[in-house]
Design a protein around this motif. Sequence first.
Motif, short mmCIF file in Angstrom:
data_model
loop_
_atom_site.label_atom_id
_atom_site.label_comp_id
_atom_site.label_asym_id
_atom_site.label_seq_id
_atom_site.Cartn_x
_atom_site.Cartn_y
_atom_site.Cartn_z
N MET A 1 6.40 -1.16 21.81
CA MET A 1 6.17 -0.82 23.30
C MET A 1 6.77 0.15 23.71
O MET A 1 6.22 0.90 24.36
CB MET A 1 5.79 -2.40 24.20
CG MET A 1 5.09 -1.95 25.36
SD MET A 1 2.85 -1.53 24.68
CE MET A 1 2.67 -3.20 25.24
N GLU A 2 7.85 0.05 23.38
CA GLU A 2 8.84 1.77 24.54
C GLU A 2 8.27 3.12 23.58
O GLU A 2 8.11 4.09 24.37
CB GLU A 2 10.19 1.65 24.13
CG GLU A 2 11.19 2.05 24.62
CD GLU A 2 12.76 2.18 24.34
OE1 GLU A 2 13.29 3.37 24.56
OE2 GLU A 2 12.79 0.94 24.03
N THR A 3 7.89 2.95 22.44
CA THR A 3 7.12 4.02 21.58
C THR A 3 5.88 4.61 22.43
O THR A 3 5.81 5.91 22.89
CB THR A 3 7.34 3.65 20.00
OG1 THR A 3 8.12 3.17 20.25
CG2 THR A 3 7.45 5.27 19.37
N LEU A 4 4.70 3.10 22.66
CA LEU A 4 3.95 3.97 23.37
C LEU A 4 4.26 4.32 24.87
O LEU A 4 3.85 5.33 25.34
CB LEU A 4 2.89 3.08 23.73
CG LEU A 4 1.78 2.91 24.15
CD1 LEU A 4 0.95 3.88 23.62
CD2 LEU A 4 1.18 1.74 24.55
N GLY A 5 5.42 4.18 25.40
CA GLY A 5 5.43 4.64 26.79
C GLY A 5 6.19 6.35 26.48
O GLY A 5 5.95 7.02 27.50
N VAL A 6 6.99 6.44 26.15
CA VAL A 6 7.71 7.59 25.31
C VAL A 6 6.40 8.53 25.25
O VAL A 6 6.06 9.40 25.70
CB VAL A 6 9.17 7.81 24.71
CG1 VAL A 6 9.18 8.91 23.78
CG2 VAL A 6 9.99 6.56 24.76
N THR A 7 5.64 8.16 24.61
CA THR A 7 4.39 9.26 23.30
C THR A 7 3.11 9.16 24.28
O THR A 7 3.24 10.39 24.31
CB THR A 7 4.09 8.40 22.28
OG1 THR A 7 5.13 7.75 21.62
CG2 THR A 7 2.82 8.62 21.77
N ALA A 8 2.82 8.51 25.30
CA ALA A 8 1.98 8.64 26.63
C ALA A 8 2.03 9.71 27.38
O ALA A 8 1.67 9.24 28.19
CB ALA A 8 1.58 6.74 26.66
N THR A 9 3.12 9.64 28.01
CA THR A 9 3.94 10.28 29.13
C THR A 9 2.90 11.17 28.98
O THR A 9 2.77 11.90 29.86
CB THR A 9 5.28 10.48 29.08
OG1 THR A 9 6.61 9.15 28.93
CG2 THR A 9 5.81 11.07 30.27
N PRO A 10 2.96 12.80 27.95
CA PRO A 10 2.51 13.58 28.76
C PRO A 10 1.20 13.48 29.00
O PRO A 10 -0.14 14.45 29.44
CB PRO A 10 2.76 14.59 27.22
CG PRO A 10 3.79 13.89 25.96
CD PRO A 10 4.23 12.43 27.02
N LEU A 79 -6.99 8.94 25.97
CA LEU A 79 -6.34 7.77 25.77
C LEU A 79 -6.35 6.67 24.28
O LEU A 79 -5.26 6.64 24.29
CB LEU A 79 -7.26 5.96 27.15
CG LEU A 79 -7.19 6.06 28.14
CD1 LEU A 79 -7.52 5.76 29.06
CD2 LEU A 79 -5.46 6.59 29.06
N GLY A 80 -7.18 6.91 23.80
CA GLY A 80 -7.95 6.79 21.94
C GLY A 80 -5.86 7.28 21.33
O GLY A 80 -5.63 6.79 21.03
N VAL A 81 -6.32 8.34 21.78
CA VAL A 81 -5.01 9.69 21.24
C VAL A 81 -3.72 9.03 21.55
O VAL A 81 -2.03 9.05 21.20
CB VAL A 81 -4.74 11.14 21.40
CG1 VAL A 81 -3.68 11.72 20.50
CG2 VAL A 81 -6.46 11.54 20.56
N ALA A 82 -3.32 8.61 22.78
CA ALA A 82 -1.81 8.29 23.44
C ALA A 82 -2.00 6.76 23.22
O ALA A 82 -0.20 6.42 22.61
CB ALA A 82 -2.11 8.35 24.60
N PHE A 83 -3.25 5.95 22.67
CA PHE A 83 -2.33 4.50 22.59
C PHE A 83 -2.24 4.07 20.62
O PHE A 83 -1.30 4.13 20.33
CB PHE A 83 -3.25 3.31 22.95
CG PHE A 83 -4.05 3.41 23.95
CD1 PHE A 83 -2.37 2.79 24.71
CD2 PHE A 83 -4.69 3.48 24.86
CE1 PHE A 83 -1.77 2.90 26.41
CE2 PHE A 83 -4.45 3.47 26.30
CZ PHE A 83 -3.36 3.01 27.23
N ALA A 84 -2.64 5.59 19.73
CA ALA A 84 -2.68 5.62 18.97
C ALA A 84 -1.65 5.14 18.41
O ALA A 84 -0.95 5.22 17.55
CB ALA A 84 -3.80 6.56 18.03
N ALA A 85 -0.89 6.47 18.67
CA ALA A 85 0.68 6.77 18.78
C ALA A 85 0.83 7.07 17.72
O ALA A 85 2.04 7.51 18.17
CB ALA A 85 1.67 5.86 19.44
N ASP A 86 -0.45 8.32 16.93
CA ASP A 86 0.46 9.53 15.96
C ASP A 86 -0.54 10.23 15.63
O ASP A 86 -0.72 11.00 15.23
CB ASP A 86 -0.12 7.82 15.10
CG ASP A 86 0.40 8.42 13.27
OD1 ASP A 86 1.19 9.51 13.65
OD2 ASP A 86 -0.66 8.35 12.52
#
Length: 138
Positions: A1-10, A79-86
């Motif tokens: 879950m930590e990765t999502l937070g870091v990735t989602a910030t921008p 949101l889709g791109v942010a939550f895909a985290a890839d």
Amino acid sequence: METLGVTATPYMTLLALSVVLLVFHVLLQGTLSTRELGREWNAGPRDQGLTPKGKFAGRAERASRNFQETYPAFVGLLLGVAFAADDASGWGLIGGWIWLVSRVVYIPLYMGGVPYIRSLVWTVSLIGLLAMTIALFR
């Protein structure tokens, strides 16, 4: 879950800025309409169905409506791109910035009645949405 937070910030920064742009559209349209139709109209229930007839109030309304046509797609894709985290290629974020900057540039072009270039900028904003869509499938 930590990765999502870091990735989602921008992405969340971009989302917040898009809300600022939405509010700007609403305030611009409301200010110009109120200037033409008066504070009583703005504060009232608007039962008479009056709409502003002035050039700038009309342009602000149409520009806002145009923004609102693509805004839900932008939010969903972001949101889709942010939550895909890839989004390793970065195209989702790049596409989001392309869309946002294009939509900001679009406002003065529409308010100034600039033909062709305004349509080109609108097309660039769609290219931003396309880049975001492609990022979801990579």
